[in-house]
Structures are given as C-alpha cells and as structure tokens.
Write an enzyme that holds these catalytic residues in place. Structure first.
Site, PDB file in Angstrom:
ATOM      1  N   HIS A  47     -58.064  68.584  17.833  1.00 59.66           N
ATOM      2  CA  HIS A  47     -57.569  69.481  18.857  1.00 59.66           C
ATOM      3  C   HIS A  47     -57.479  70.878  18.291  1.00 59.66           C
ATOM      4  CE1 HIS A  47     -55.169  71.079  22.130  1.00 59.66           C
ATOM      5  NE2 HIS A  47     -55.597  70.049  22.813  1.00 59.66           N
ATOM      6  N   ASP A  61     -56.864  62.610  25.328  1.00 56.06           N
ATOM      7  CA  ASP A  61     -57.954  61.903  25.997  1.00 56.06           C
ATOM      8  C   ASP A  61     -58.322  60.578  25.342  1.00 56.06           C
ATOM      9  OD1 ASP A  61     -58.320  63.620  28.073  1.00 56.06           O
ATOM     10  OD2 ASP A  61     -59.614  64.966  26.931  1.00 56.06           O
TER      11      ASP A  61
HETATM   12  N1  CMC Z   1     -65.166  64.198  15.065  1.00 53.93           N
HETATM   13  C1  CMC Z   1     -65.666  64.565  13.860  1.00 53.93           C
HETATM   14  N2  CMC Z   1     -65.442  65.766  13.292  1.00 53.93           N
HETATM   15  C2  CMC Z   1     -64.690  66.646  13.966  1.00 53.93           C
HETATM   16  C3  CMC Z   1     -64.146  66.342  15.222  1.00 53.93           C
HETATM   17  C4  CMC Z   1     -64.397  65.068  15.775  1.00 53.93           C
HETATM   18  N3  CMC Z   1     -63.892  64.729  16.967  1.00 53.93           N
HETATM   19  N4  CMC Z   1     -63.444  67.408  15.687  1.00 53.93           N
HETATM   20  C5  CMC Z   1     -63.552  68.347  14.747  1.00 53.93           C
HETATM   21  N5  CMC Z   1     -64.300  67.891  13.700  1.00 53.93           N
HETATM   22  C6  CMC Z   1     -64.589  68.607  12.440  1.00 53.93           C
HETATM   23  C7  CMC Z   1     -65.630  69.700  12.645  1.00 53.93           C
HETATM   24  O1  CMC Z   1     -66.933  69.213  12.428  1.00 53.93           O
HETATM   25  C8  CMC Z   1     -65.194  70.709  11.633  1.00 53.93           C
HETATM   26  O2  CMC Z   1     -65.591  70.240  10.363  1.00 53.93           O
HETATM   27  P1  CMC Z   1     -66.007  71.304   9.194  1.00 53.93           P
HETATM   28  O3  CMC Z   1     -64.742  72.071   8.908  1.00 53.93           O
HETATM   29  O4  CMC Z   1     -66.468  70.455   8.043  1.00 53.93           O
HETATM   30  O5  CMC Z   1     -67.112  72.142   9.775  1.00 53.93           O
HETATM   31  C9  CMC Z   1     -63.663  70.624  11.651  1.00 53.93           C
HETATM   32  O6  CMC Z   1     -63.382  69.280  12.056  1.00 53.93           O
HETATM   33  C10 CMC Z   1     -62.995  71.610  12.613  1.00 53.93           C
HETATM   34  O7  CMC Z   1     -63.591  71.433  13.916  1.00 53.93           O
HETATM   35  P2  CMC Z   1     -63.828  72.593  14.959  1.00 53.93           P
HETATM   36  O8  CMC Z   1     -64.898  72.170  15.893  1.00 53.93           O
HETATM   37  O9  CMC Z   1     -64.022  73.894  14.210  1.00 53.93           O
HETATM   38  O10 CMC Z   1     -62.428  72.653  15.662  1.00 53.93           O
HETATM   39  P3  CMC Z   1     -62.129  73.332  17.053  1.00 53.93           P
HETATM   40  O11 CMC Z   1     -60.692  73.685  17.049  1.00 53.93           O
HETATM   41  O12 CMC Z   1     -63.114  74.422  17.325  1.00 53.93           O
HETATM   42  O13 CMC Z   1     -62.440  72.164  18.115  1.00 53.93           O
HETATM   43  C11 CMC Z   1     -62.206  70.251  19.497  1.00 53.93           C
HETATM   44  C12 CMC Z   1     -61.459  71.343  18.692  1.00 53.93           C
HETATM   45  C13 CMC Z   1     -61.181  69.518  20.367  1.00 53.93           C
HETATM   46  C14 CMC Z   1     -63.234  70.923  20.411  1.00 53.93           C
HETATM   47  C15 CMC Z   1     -62.885  69.288  18.505  1.00 53.93           C
HETATM   48  O14 CMC Z   1     -61.927  68.670  17.677  1.00 53.93           O
HETATM   49  C16 CMC Z   1     -63.746  68.233  19.216  1.00 53.93           C
HETATM   50  O15 CMC Z   1     -64.910  68.486  19.512  1.00 53.93           O
HETATM   51  N6  CMC Z   1     -63.149  67.024  19.511  1.00 53.93           N
HETATM   52  C17 CMC Z   1     -63.870  66.012  20.276  1.00 53.93           C
HETATM   53  C18 CMC Z   1     -63.812  66.351  21.753  1.00 53.93           C
HETATM   54  C19 CMC Z   1     -62.454  66.063  22.361  1.00 53.93           C
HETATM   55  O16 CMC Z   1     -61.856  65.027  22.138  1.00 53.93           O
HETATM   56  N7  CMC Z   1     -61.997  67.028  23.187  1.00 53.93           N
HETATM   57  C20 CMC Z   1     -60.736  66.877  23.931  1.00 53.93           C
HETATM   58  C21 CMC Z   1     -59.687  67.836  23.483  1.00 53.93           C
HETATM   59  S1  CMC Z   1     -58.081  67.387  24.153  1.00 53.93           S
HETATM   60  C22 CMC Z   1     -58.240  67.757  25.825  1.00 53.93           C
HETATM   61  C23 CMC Z   1     -58.112  69.203  26.063  1.00 53.93           C
HETATM   62  O17 CMC Z   1     -56.994  69.730  25.940  1.00 53.93           O
HETATM   63  O18 CMC Z   1     -59.144  69.809  26.371  1.00 53.93           O
END
Ligand code: CMC
Length: 428
Positions: free
Chosen positions: A307, A364
């Site tokens: 998140h 989720d």
């Molecule tokens: N599985 C594997 N790796 C992950 C995941 C995941 N679900 N989420 C983040 N990472 C890794 C990412 O690859 C990155 O690694 P590195 O530092 O080595 O490059 C690190 O963790 C940080 O990730 P980020 O994408 O920079 O983090 P963010 O804050 O931009 O993204 C997120 C947050 C929710 C978009 C992301 O965690 C994600 O894609 N999760 C899966 C989708 C999901 O479940 N979304 C629902 C969110 S809750 C409902 C809402 O409020 O919208």
C-alpha cells in the site's frame, strides 16, 4: 513564533512556512517557491505532496490508524451503519435520530432513475464492464439534471445532487450487473434499507419474490463503511481535481469511478480473486507464486499486497479478515481460495522481500473473498468498492467547493526537444 524551513539554492536562502495538522503532521508550504526562487518541486506519483488541507479523514500509515472525522474505523465498522457514516463524512458530525431519518427518507425519495437512462443502458453490449457502465450512467446525470452544471447553485441544490448521487448509486450498480448478464432490470424497493435494496435489484427477477438474507446485507454494509473514505488516494484526488474546474458533481464522481477501476487501485479486489484461482488451478504452490512476485522480470505482483501509505498493516484488512471468517461461517461457505489466501499471507509475511519493503495484505486481499461468499460476481467487486467510496468522494468534493480551492494544475519539468525549425513534408 511560526515555524519555518530553510531552503538554500545556489547559496541563496529561502524561508518556507511550516504547516501543522491537528495530528501533528508537518508540511513545508512551497506555494510561493516558483515566484520567489523560480523552481518547482518534483514528486512522481505525488508520493510526498500534500495537495490540500482536509478535515475529513485521518490516516497514519506507520501506526495503521484510519479515522473518519475523528472516529476510529474499528468503532464505526462495529457500531455504525453505512448511511450514518455517509452523513458523518459529508456533513462532519454523526447525525441525530431526526437528521438520520430525514437523510434516509430523502435518499429513498430519489432511488428511481429517469426512465430514459434505460435507453443509455440498452446501448451497452453485455460485454461492457460494469465499472464503465457505472461511470457512464453517473456522467449522464448531467443531462437529466442540467442545473447541476451551474457552479454557483445554492447549498439546497447541492444537497439535492448529493442525495441523488447516493440514492441512485445502488440502482445504477445493480443495472450495470443486469446489463452484463442480459437480464431485465429491477426497480428500487424503498421498503428496504440501502444494502438490501441494492441486493434485491441485483439478484431478484422482476416477476419473482426475492428475500434478502440479512447476514449478506449486514456484511455488505460493513464493507461499504470500510471503503467509505481514504483521504487523498488516486480516485479521490481525481474527484477533487475534476471538481476544482467547477465541473458538476456527477462528472466528478464519474471521473472517480474511472480512476478507481484500475488494477493498482480499486480494481485490485477483482485481480486478487483471479490470482487466487489461478494459484489454486496451478496446484496451490504458494511458494512458487511468491517467488514469481519477487522476480521483477515476471511482471507479476501479489495482488492485494502493499500500500502507498500503510507500511505496517492496513487496519481495514484486519477487520475484513475477521469479517470474512464470520461471513463464511454464518453462511456455511467453504471456499478453497480462502485457504490459499491464508497460506499466501503466511508465506509472504515471513519472506525478507515482503518484510523489507513493508508489504502487508491490504483491504482488497480479503474483501474479494467476502464478496464471493455473498454471491457477488467478480466483475462487480470494484463496483462494490465504488459504492462504498461514494460518500468519501462527495465529502471531498463538497469540502473543496466550500474551501473555494483553486483549480488543480500541477507543473512539470520538460524533457523534450528544444526549438527546431519546421521542415515541410516534401523536403523530409
Ligand atoms: N507484489 C510484489 N512486489 C511489490 C508489490 C506487490 N504487490 N507491491 C509493491 N512491490 C514492490 C515493488 O516492486 C517495489 O520494489 P523495489 O523497491 O525493489 O523496486 C517496492 O515493493 C515498492 O513498490 P511501489 O510500487 O514503489 O510502491 P507504491 O507505493 O508506488 O505502490 C501499490 C503501492 C498498492 C500500487 C503496490 O503495492 C501494488 O501494486 N500492490 C498490488 C495492487 C494492489 O493490491 N492494490 C490495491 C491497493 S489497496 C486499495 C486502494 O486503496 O486502492
């Protein structure tokens, strides 16, 4: 004395005001930086940018705290109802008995939608995703209520459009589903409460008696409360930015629905179930899928994990995990994907990759399992999220309007071509 921060650029010092919130959150106010120093700040994905001051929702991602108007999400989920929470978010205080009755009655008065809306619905093929249909139906309300386009309309007229939005959401949502399955639509039964009315419109057939299971209606009500607001996330910021141009409430909500649809935001609940089923059909080897999620070349992420703001745990996920257990028990449903989810969570929570990056199950991860147990089809999961988030979008839209916030307009650093002469096509 008012606190300031000091920024030094090329040896020149600039004093920047510090703004503090009621929960001691601190921000550096850079609004005059461009004028004074001729620089902007750069922050991809607005990861560290406050776009507004808001009195609606407080969230502390490190401590796993979520509060609506000062009330904890745990208290509200246990003791309140969705429409009471909607009132709280939109008007700032919990309603009195009288206020709640008026609000509920006003909503019941507007649950019908203009019959011509059905012609718009009929134009969609049954392959249309219900989120696209929902967004279109909301935007179409600007045609049925053109007075909503007037940015200077009275607060009574704004109240009416708020009530209409809340009232028509379950009707649109159920109709979007009926369109997907090719069934005739049902009209709202105003003898029922908000969630039961929606469930009857979605599952009932026009010529048949349909009794809503109170366990299902109660569980849905709780889920809607948990989703009702989440401060400046992708869809809410979209609603605010569209609203800031003084676009109507219906088009602002429609934009929010479109933003929510994406798999990294509200669309994740649908993706979680698809992922769990895929893992189940692949033999249920959770370690294999965890390794795939860790491999950056695989393009696979563990949906329902991670998140932007929660870096410890998502308080909504804790409540939902327990609710999922209760609902499955009460309904006597045994869902094998729940076992996969529990195993996946267990493996991920002791894996250094997930620990180091502070990736925990989010709201989720378990909501899809409850929706499935309630019999809600997978393509409707994100619609459920939108139904829950609606009061939050409305509250944020109303706050923006009342605070007379300026139009949202970020800056950029241009990285394209410098000026070059135009060459006519024959000479190229
Ligand atoms: N599985 C594997 N790796 C992950 C995941 C995941 N679900 N989420 C983040 N990472 C890794 C990412 O690859 C990155 O690694 P590195 O530092 O080595 O490059 C690190 O963790 C940080 O990730 P980020 O994408 O920079 O983090 P963010 O804050 O931009 O993204 C997120 C947050 C929710 C978009 C992301 O965690 C994600 O894609 N999760 C899966 C989708 C999901 O479940 N979304 C629902 C969110 S809750 C409902 C809402 O409020 O919208």
């Amino acid at each position: 004395m008012a606190k300031t921060a000091e920024l030094i650029i090329d040896g020149k010092s600039y004093k920047l005001p510090i703004v503090e919130g009621t929960e001691n959150e601190v921000a550096i106010d850079i609004s005059n930086l461009l004028e004074e120093a001729k620089v902007i700040t750069l922050d991809f994905g607005y990861k560290n940018t406050g776009a507004t001051k808001s009195a609606i929702t407080f969230l502390d991602g490190d401590k796993g705290i979520l509060r609506y108007r000062g009330y904890s999400i745990e208290d509200l989920a246990a003791k309140s109802s969705f429409l009471e929470v909607a009132y709280l978010l939109i008007f700032g205080e919990l309603p009195s008995t009288e206020q709640q009755k008026k609000f509920t009655d006003d909503i019941k008065m507007h649950t019908m939608v203009h019959e011509d809306t059905r012609k718009i619905l009929d134009g969609f093929p049954s392959s249309a995703h219900p989120m696209g249909v929902l967004a279109s139906m909301f935007c179409a309300q600007t045609a049925f209520y053109p007075e909503s386009l007037d940015p200077n309309r009275s607060s009574e007229a704004v109240y009416l459009s708020i009530v209409r939005s809340l009232a028509k959401m379950p009707t649109f949502a159920a109709w979007a589903y009926k369109n997907a399955v090719g069934h005739p639509v049902n009209y709202p039964d105003n003898t029922l409460d908000y969630c039961s009315r929606f469930l009857k419109m979605m599952y009932g057939l026009p010529a048949e008696q349909y009794d809503v299971d109170p366990v299902v209606a109660d569980a849905l009500d709780k889920l809607l409360i948990l989703h009702a607001d989440h401060e400046q996330n992708c869809s809410t910021s979209t609603v605010r930015i569209v609203g800031s141009s003084k676009a109507s409430i219906y088009s602002s909500i429609s934009a929010g629905i479109n933003a929510l649809w994406g798999p990294l935001h509200g669309g994740a609940n649908q993706e979680v179930i698809l992922m769990l089923e895929q893992i189940k059909n692949d033999g249920g080897d959770t370690e294999k899928w965890i390794n795939k999620a860790k491999d950056k070349n695989s393009g696979f992420r563990l949906m329902g994990f991670g998140h932007r703001v929660y870096k410890n745990f998502d308080p909504r996920a804790k409540i939902i995990k327990k609710a999922a257990d209760d609902v499955l028990n009460k309904l006597g449903v045994k869902d094998p994907v729940l076992d996969i989810a529990l195993k996946l969570e267990e493996v991920a929570l002791r894996d250094p990759y997930f620990i180091e990056r502070k990736l925990y199950p989010n709201v989720d991860f378990y909501s899809g399992i409850i929706y499935r147990a309630l019999g809600i089809p997978v393509e409707m999961f994100t619609v459920m999220f939108a139904m829950g988030r609606l009061p939050g979008w409305i509250a944020q839209w109303k706050e923006l309007r009342e605070n007379k916030e300026p139009i949202g307009r970020p800056r950029q650093i241009y990285t394209g071509q410098k000026l070059r002469p135009y060459v006519p096509i024959a000479k190229r």
